[in-house]
Design a protein around this motif. Structure first.
Motif, mmCIF file in Angstrom:
data_model
loop_
_atom_site.group_PDB
_atom_site.id
_atom_site.type_symbol
_atom_site.label_atom_id
_atom_site.label_comp_id
_atom_site.label_asym_id
_atom_site.label_seq_id
_atom_site.Cartn_x
_atom_site.Cartn_y
_atom_site.Cartn_z
ATOM 1 N N MET A 161 42.909 79.847 62.804
ATOM 2 C CA MET A 161 41.851 80.307 63.172
ATOM 3 C C MET A 161 41.251 80.880 64.233
ATOM 4 O O MET A 161 41.015 80.660 64.844
ATOM 5 N N LEU A 162 41.067 81.923 64.182
ATOM 6 C CA LEU A 162 40.473 83.055 65.049
ATOM 7 C C LEU A 162 39.226 82.440 65.210
ATOM 8 O O LEU A 162 38.291 83.068 64.702
ATOM 9 N N VAL A 163 38.729 83.203 66.828
ATOM 10 C CA VAL A 163 37.645 83.097 67.476
ATOM 11 C C VAL A 163 36.969 84.427 67.684
ATOM 12 O O VAL A 163 38.004 84.245 69.049
ATOM 13 N N PHE A 164 36.634 84.994 67.625
ATOM 14 C CA PHE A 164 36.225 86.239 68.117
ATOM 15 C C PHE A 164 34.830 86.595 69.315
ATOM 16 O O PHE A 164 34.613 85.597 68.726
ATOM 17 N N LYS A 165 34.894 87.125 70.120
ATOM 18 C CA LYS A 165 33.433 87.440 71.130
ATOM 19 C C LYS A 165 33.014 88.267 71.063
ATOM 20 O O LYS A 165 33.328 89.421 70.665
ATOM 21 N N LEU A 166 31.671 87.766 70.726
ATOM 22 C CA LEU A 166 30.916 88.946 70.303
ATOM 23 C C LEU A 166 29.817 88.839 71.371
ATOM 24 O O LEU A 166 29.409 87.911 71.759
ATOM 25 N N LEU A 167 29.394 90.669 71.716
ATOM 26 C CA LEU A 167 28.561 90.887 72.835
ATOM 27 C C LEU A 167 27.236 91.090 72.084
ATOM 28 O O LEU A 167 27.165 92.374 71.076
ATOM 29 N N LEU A 168 26.118 90.728 72.035
ATOM 30 C CA LEU A 168 25.145 90.960 71.728
ATOM 31 C C LEU A 168 23.901 91.084 72.218
ATOM 32 O O LEU A 168 23.228 90.679 73.243
ATOM 33 N N ILE A 169 23.397 92.795 72.476
ATOM 34 C CA ILE A 169 22.787 93.231 73.210
ATOM 35 C C ILE A 169 21.373 93.575 72.994
ATOM 36 O O ILE A 169 21.440 94.073 72.036
ATOM 37 N N GLU A 170 20.724 91.949 72.728
ATOM 38 C CA GLU A 170 19.700 91.996 72.065
ATOM 39 C C GLU A 170 18.286 91.892 73.536
ATOM 40 O O GLU A 170 18.917 90.151 74.203
ATOM 41 N N ASP A 171 17.260 92.698 73.841
ATOM 42 C CA ASP A 171 16.578 92.055 74.668
ATOM 43 C C ASP A 171 15.193 91.378 73.659
ATOM 44 O O ASP A 171 14.223 90.586 74.800
ATOM 45 N N ASP A 172 15.528 90.941 72.844
ATOM 46 C CA ASP A 172 14.067 89.790 72.421
ATOM 47 C C ASP A 172 15.409 88.677 72.136
ATOM 48 O O ASP A 172 16.106 88.256 71.059
ATOM 49 N N ALA A 173 14.508 87.466 72.762
ATOM 50 C CA ALA A 173 15.077 85.845 73.085
ATOM 51 C C ALA A 173 14.807 85.057 72.131
ATOM 52 O O ALA A 173 15.996 84.401 71.540
ATOM 53 N N VAL A 186 29.123 83.832 70.611
ATOM 54 C CA VAL A 186 28.006 85.109 71.124
ATOM 55 C C VAL A 186 27.699 84.800 72.674
ATOM 56 O O VAL A 186 27.077 83.998 72.598
ATOM 57 N N TYR A 187 28.104 85.786 73.472
ATOM 58 C CA TYR A 187 27.661 86.316 74.253
ATOM 59 C C TYR A 187 25.611 87.031 74.551
ATOM 60 O O TYR A 187 25.547 88.071 73.672
ATOM 61 N N GLY A 188 25.139 87.402 75.619
ATOM 62 C CA GLY A 188 23.924 88.198 75.563
ATOM 63 C C GLY A 188 24.140 88.441 76.958
ATOM 64 O O GLY A 188 24.900 88.872 77.907
ATOM 65 N N ILE A 189 23.425 89.656 77.316
ATOM 66 C CA ILE A 189 22.721 90.724 78.829
ATOM 67 C C ILE A 189 21.857 89.798 79.763
ATOM 68 O O ILE A 189 21.346 89.345 79.164
ATOM 69 N N ASP A 190 22.266 89.771 80.603
ATOM 70 C CA ASP A 190 21.369 88.613 81.693
ATOM 71 C C ASP A 190 21.437 90.407 82.431
ATOM 72 O O ASP A 190 19.756 89.655 82.374
ATOM 73 N N ASN A 191 21.234 91.162 82.823
ATOM 74 C CA ASN A 191 21.258 91.989 83.663
ATOM 75 C C ASN A 191 21.331 93.352 82.462
ATOM 76 O O ASN A 191 22.145 94.340 83.037
ATOM 77 N N PHE A 192 19.849 94.429 82.000
ATOM 78 C CA PHE A 192 19.818 95.035 80.983
ATOM 79 C C PHE A 192 19.796 96.643 81.729
ATOM 80 O O PHE A 192 19.640 97.966 81.738
#
Length: 230
Positions: free
Chosen positions: A1-13, A30-36
């Motif tokens: 099964m393929l596992v995709f990496k998603l970057l979610l750029i969303e500041d609403d925690a 799913v990964y987020g952003i530490d420094n906008f």
């Protein structure tokens, strides 16, 4: 099964955590952003398969980061927006985004858009379809589960097989003989009485999601899964 990496750029925690947790249930990382102020550096380090960007962000808006990403990458981009402006969608497409979704959105819509983009870009159409949407609920063929806003239920193999047969022929009466024969052919022996018991158990579980009324008994004929009613 393929596992995709998603970057979610969303500041609403709160929204970020909800989307991350629900997408994790479908085997997306799913990964987020530490420094906008430094989105591009984090994007470059992660090398995601898909980027989901909110338009309204601190420092710079999503359009800015879309331009920056597009200057050196063709990664698929899905925009989120809480603003009801047609120009947002137009601007997103002009900047090279692959799709656009307006808040608030139903999770089934988000997952459908993500899957459609990934299938188109990474060409994995030969994988079996494991998710189906029915009356606002997501039916998972791999996990034997049904999920909607009210929660998730787990079905036995027989219960799930019956539901699968019914929703794949929704709004059509499926005879008891056809159900029994299908279960028999699938090496799951089931008698007439056992079929009744399994349908009743299926309805009882669907009741937790408010979907029990969508499986109708047609006296002397069989059963039917209705499409409308969510």
């Amino acid at each position: 099964m393929l596992v995709f990496k998603l970057l979610l750029i969303e500041d609403d925690a709160t929204l970020f955590n909800e989307i991350r947790d629900r997408l994790a249930g479908w085997s997306y990382d799913v990964y987020g952003i530490d420094n906008f102020s430094n989105v591009i550096q984090e994007f470059s380090l992660l090398k995601p398969d898909l980027v989901i960007i909110d338009i309204q962000l601190p420092k710079f808006d999503g359009f800015h980061w879309c331009r920056m990403i597009r200057s050196n990458s063709n990664v698929p981009i899905l925009f989120l927006s809480s603003r009801d402006h047609p120009t947002d969608m137009v601007m997103s497409m002009q900047l090279g985004a692959d799709d656009f979704i307006q808040k608030p959105f139903h999770f089934d819509v988000l997952i459908a858009k993500i899957q459609a983009i990934l299938r188109r870009v990474y060409n994995y159409n030969n994988e079996p379809i494991s998710l189906k949407t029915w009356c606002g609920a997501t039916v998972d063929y791999e996990r034997n589960t049904v999920t909607n806003d009210a929660g998730t239920i787990e079905l036995t193999k027989n219960e799930f097989f019956i539901l699968k047969l019914l929703i794949e022929q929704k709004n059509r009466i499926v005879s008891r003989d056809e159900l029994i024969k299908s279960l028999w052919d699938d090496e799951r022996f089931i008698s007439d009485n056992t079929l009744t018991v399994n349908v009743n158990r299926l309805r009882k579980k669907l009741e937790e999601l408010g979907l029990d009324h969508l499986i109708e008994t047609k006296v002397g004929q069989g059963y039917m899964a209705k499409e409308e009613g969510h």
